[in-house]
Each structure stands twice: as C-alpha cells, then as structure tokens.
Design a protein around this motif. Structure first.
Motif, PDB file in Angstrom:
ATOM      1  N   LEU A   1       7.642   4.115   2.686  1.00 53.12           N
ATOM      2  CA  LEU A   1       6.563   4.134   1.686  1.00 53.12           C
ATOM      3  C   LEU A   1       6.246   5.540   1.188  1.00 53.12           C
ATOM      4  CD1 LEU A   1       4.163   1.529   3.314  1.00 53.12           C
ATOM      5  CD2 LEU A   1       5.732   1.182   1.387  1.00 53.12           C
ATOM      6  N   HIS A   2       6.986   6.527   1.690  1.00 53.06           N
ATOM      7  CA  HIS A   2       6.778   7.938   1.308  1.00 53.06           C
ATOM      8  C   HIS A   2       5.364   8.404   1.635  1.00 53.06           C
ATOM      9  CE1 HIS A   2      10.643   7.605  -0.658  1.00 53.06           C
ATOM     10  NE2 HIS A   2      10.199   6.552  -1.313  1.00 53.06           N
ATOM     11  N   VAL A   3       4.853   7.969   2.773  1.00 52.00           N
ATOM     12  CA  VAL A   3       3.538   8.392   3.255  1.00 52.00           C
ATOM     13  C   VAL A   3       3.773   9.536   4.232  1.00 52.00           C
ATOM     14  CG1 VAL A   3       1.454   7.688   4.498  1.00 52.00           C
ATOM     15  CG2 VAL A   3       2.579   6.075   2.949  1.00 52.00           C
ATOM     16  N   ARG A   4       3.151  10.662   3.982  1.00 52.15           N
ATOM     17  CA  ARG A   4       3.418  11.870   4.770  1.00 52.15           C
ATOM     18  C   ARG A   4       2.676  11.914   6.106  1.00 52.15           C
ATOM     19  NH1 ARG A   4       5.815  16.019   1.442  1.00 52.15           N
ATOM     20  NH2 ARG A   4       5.802  15.323  -0.724  1.00 52.15           N
ATOM     21  N   SER A   5       1.482  11.338   6.157  1.00 52.27           N
ATOM     22  CA  SER A   5       0.669  11.415   7.364  1.00 52.27           C
ATOM     23  C   SER A   5       0.562  10.048   8.022  1.00 52.27           C
ATOM     24  CB  SER A   5      -0.738  11.917   7.014  1.00 52.27           C
ATOM     25  OG  SER A   5      -1.615  11.724   8.102  1.00 52.27           O
ATOM     26  N   LYS A   6       0.594  10.007   9.340  1.00 54.74           N
ATOM     27  CA  LYS A   6       0.423   8.729  10.033  1.00 54.74           C
ATOM     28  C   LYS A   6      -0.993   8.188   9.863  1.00 54.74           C
ATOM     29  CE  LYS A   6      -0.318  10.896  14.538  1.00 54.74           C
ATOM     30  NZ  LYS A   6       0.161  10.967  15.910  1.00 54.74           N
TER      31      LYS A   6
ATOM     32  N   LEU B   1      -2.129   5.552   5.952  1.00 52.07           N
ATOM     33  CA  LEU B   1      -1.970   4.129   5.655  1.00 52.07           C
ATOM     34  C   LEU B   1      -2.905   3.334   6.571  1.00 52.07           C
ATOM     35  CD1 LEU B   1      -0.202   2.251   3.890  1.00 52.07           C
ATOM     36  CD2 LEU B   1       1.382   2.120   5.827  1.00 52.07           C
ATOM     37  N   LEU B   2      -3.851   2.607   5.970  1.00 52.82           N
ATOM     38  CA  LEU B   2      -4.822   1.834   6.752  1.00 52.82           C
ATOM     39  C   LEU B   2      -4.339   0.418   7.035  1.00 52.82           C
ATOM     40  CD1 LEU B   2      -8.166   2.833   4.970  1.00 52.82           C
ATOM     41  CD2 LEU B   2      -6.966   3.998   6.822  1.00 52.82           C
ATOM     42  N   GLY B   3      -3.512  -0.109   6.138  1.00 50.71           N
ATOM     43  CA  GLY B   3      -3.019  -1.466   6.301  1.00 50.71           C
ATOM     44  C   GLY B   3      -1.735  -1.651   5.527  1.00 50.71           C
ATOM     45  N   LEU B   4      -1.052  -2.746   5.809  1.00 52.69           N
ATOM     46  CA  LEU B   4       0.233  -3.009   5.171  1.00 52.69           C
ATOM     47  C   LEU B   4       0.458  -4.507   5.089  1.00 52.69           C
ATOM     48  CD1 LEU B   4       3.018  -1.873   4.175  1.00 52.69           C
ATOM     49  CD2 LEU B   4       3.787  -2.168   6.540  1.00 52.69           C
ATOM     50  N   PHE B   5       0.993  -4.941   3.947  1.00 55.45           N
ATOM     51  CA  PHE B   5       1.455  -6.314   3.775  1.00 55.45           C
ATOM     52  C   PHE B   5       2.970  -6.279   3.689  1.00 55.45           C
ATOM     53  CE2 PHE B   5       3.182  -9.432   0.800  1.00 55.45           C
ATOM     54  CZ  PHE B   5       2.800 -10.613   1.422  1.00 55.45           C
ATOM     55  N   ARG B   6       3.617  -7.138   4.421  1.00 56.56           N
ATOM     56  CA  ARG B   6       5.070  -7.295   4.330  1.00 56.56           C
ATOM     57  C   ARG B   6       5.351  -8.783   4.157  1.00 56.56           C
ATOM     58  NH1 ARG B   6       8.696  -2.945   5.984  1.00 56.56           N
ATOM     59  NH2 ARG B   6       7.813  -1.310   4.704  1.00 56.56           N
ATOM     60  N   GLY B   7       6.176  -9.066   3.188  1.00 55.47           N
ATOM     61  CA  GLY B   7       6.551 -10.448   2.940  1.00 55.47           C
ATOM     62  C   GLY B   7       6.751 -10.681   1.468  1.00 55.47           C
TER      63      GLY B   7
ATOM     64  N   ASN C   1       4.712 -14.181   6.097  1.00 55.90           N
ATOM     65  CA  ASN C   1       4.051 -12.994   5.582  1.00 55.90           C
ATOM     66  C   ASN C   1       3.195 -12.387   6.686  1.00 55.90           C
ATOM     67  OD1 ASN C   1       5.197 -13.262   3.091  1.00 55.90           O
ATOM     68  ND2 ASN C   1       3.367 -14.058   2.084  1.00 55.90           N
ATOM     69  N   MET C   2       3.180 -11.050   6.732  1.00 56.65           N
ATOM     70  CA  MET C   2       2.450 -10.356   7.793  1.00 56.65           C
ATOM     71  C   MET C   2       1.556  -9.276   7.203  1.00 56.65           C
ATOM     72  SD  MET C   2       5.179  -9.980  10.906  1.00 56.65           S
ATOM     73  CE  MET C   2       3.893  -9.469  12.023  1.00 56.65           C
ATOM     74  N   ILE C   3       0.428  -9.091   7.846  1.00 52.19           N
ATOM     75  CA  ILE C   3      -0.496  -8.003   7.525  1.00 52.19           C
ATOM     76  C   ILE C   3      -0.686  -7.189   8.791  1.00 52.19           C
ATOM     77  CG2 ILE C   3      -2.912  -7.434   7.041  1.00 52.19           C
ATOM     78  CD1 ILE C   3      -2.969  -9.811   5.144  1.00 52.19           C
ATOM     79  N   TRP C   4      -0.582  -5.878   8.626  1.00 48.97           N
ATOM     80  CA  TRP C   4      -0.902  -4.966   9.718  1.00 48.97           C
ATOM     81  C   TRP C   4      -2.153  -4.194   9.345  1.00 48.97           C
ATOM     82  CZ3 TRP C   4       4.111  -6.081   8.627  1.00 48.97           C
ATOM     83  CH2 TRP C   4       4.941  -6.379   9.715  1.00 48.97           C
ATOM     84  N   LEU C   5      -3.044  -4.055  10.305  1.00 50.89           N
ATOM     85  CA  LEU C   5      -4.175  -3.137  10.200  1.00 50.89           C
ATOM     86  C   LEU C   5      -3.910  -2.030  11.207  1.00 50.89           C
ATOM     87  CD1 LEU C   5      -7.194  -5.626  10.105  1.00 50.89           C
ATOM     88  CD2 LEU C   5      -5.923  -4.661   8.189  1.00 50.89           C
ATOM     89  N   TYR C   6      -4.110  -0.782  10.779  1.00 50.89           N
ATOM     90  CA  TYR C   6      -3.800   0.354  11.636  1.00 50.89           C
ATOM     91  C   TYR C   6      -5.101   0.978  12.145  1.00 50.89           C
ATOM     92  CZ  TYR C   6       0.816  -0.455   9.809  1.00 50.89           C
ATOM     93  OH  TYR C   6       2.013  -1.048   9.471  1.00 50.89           O
TER      94      TYR C   6
ATOM     95  N   ALA D   1     -10.310   6.912  11.706  1.00 47.94           N
ATOM     96  CA  ALA D   1     -10.422   8.233  11.075  1.00 47.94           C
ATOM     97  C   ALA D   1     -11.136   8.119   9.729  1.00 47.94           C
ATOM     98  CB  ALA D   1      -9.043   8.865  10.910  1.00 47.94           C
ATOM     99  N   TYR D   2     -10.803   7.102   8.959  1.00 50.33           N
ATOM    100  CA  TYR D   2     -11.463   6.876   7.676  1.00 50.33           C
ATOM    101  C   TYR D   2     -12.953   6.628   7.895  1.00 50.33           C
ATOM    102  CZ  TYR D   2     -12.412   5.015   3.046  1.00 50.33           C
ATOM    103  OH  TYR D   2     -12.940   4.802   1.793  1.00 50.33           O
TER     104      TYR D   2
END
Length: 141
Positions: free
Chosen positions: A60-65, A68-74, A90-95, A101-102
């Motif tokens: 996703l070209h995200v530089r910092s871990k 990204l607060l969440g992600l949808f894949r599917g 379909n999957m959702i991740w919450l980080y 931190a946010y």
C-alpha cells in the motif's frame, strides 16, 4: 468512572486496551449497525492485530507502521459474481497500536475511532472507494 482530573494517580491502574478488548469494542459497534447492513456482512471476517504486516505496508506504499488504522481485503459486494469460482471471505483488519496512537493524538473517544475505522472498512465491503466515503462524510457533516 474515575476522576482523572482531580486525582492524577487514578491513571495508575489503567492499561491500554488489549487486542481482545478492541475486538469486543468493534463487535459492539457492529451489533449496533442496522440489521440490513449486518445481514449483508454475514460472511465478513473482522480481525484485530497490533500492526499491519510489512507486506501490507509495502503493497500500500505506507511508510509507517502507524500509518494504517484498518484494512479491507476482498472483493466488494457489487463486484462479486455467483458464477465466479469459490472466493475467500471478505476480511477487515483493525490495527490496535495505530488506533491507540491516533486516539492519543486526537480528541475523539476510542469507541468513536473504532467505529469510524470499522464503518469505513465496511464501506469498502459494500464497494465504496475512499473518495466515495469522504464525500459521504463531508455531506453528512
């Protein structure tokens, strides 16, 4: 509720929410969604991890871990086909750590942040792009 303002030591026994506690929060948010939306999410998997994987960040070209607060894949519901071969759910991740931190840097409640991230990712499940969701949010405020 503890009075953190007048008793600074009231924070002493307080810990950051665990993965399981963030998951419980997300599930509580999910249960409050209208039934018609929950029904459309019947096969949606919601998972909470501390951080996105390095592979996800790189793809996703995200530089910092923490970026990204969440992600949808599917495959969003409008793009699915009955005749397509068997598809992964379909999957959702919450980080958790980026969400915490946010939360530390903003005035929103933790519950409001989890709700926002979860609903945003569910929007992808329904086929909305980030631009679509930002337009909906602007129109609603």
């Amino acid at each position: 509720m503890r009075d953190f303002t007048s008793d600074p030591l009231a924070w002493q026994p307080t810990y950051a929410p665990s993965l399981a506690e963030i998951e419980q929060c997300a599930l509580a948010v999910f249960r409050r969604l209208p039934k018609q939306f929950r029904d459309l999410c019947a096969d949606l998997v919601i998972q909470v991890d501390d951080f996105p994987s390095n592979e996800v960040l790189h793809s996703l070209h995200v530089r910092s871990k923490f970026g990204l607060l969440g992600l949808f894949r599917g495959l969003g519901l409008p793009f699915r086909s009955e005749s397509a071969p068997l598809q992964m759910p379909n999957m959702i991740w919450l980080y958790r750590r980026p969400i915490l931190a946010y939360w530390a840097d903003h005035d929103d409640t933790l519950g409001a942040i989890v709700q926002h991230v979860l609903v945003h990712e569910i929007g992808h499940h329904f086929g909305f792009s980030d631009d679509d969701m930002h337009a909906i949010e602007r129109a609603a405020s």
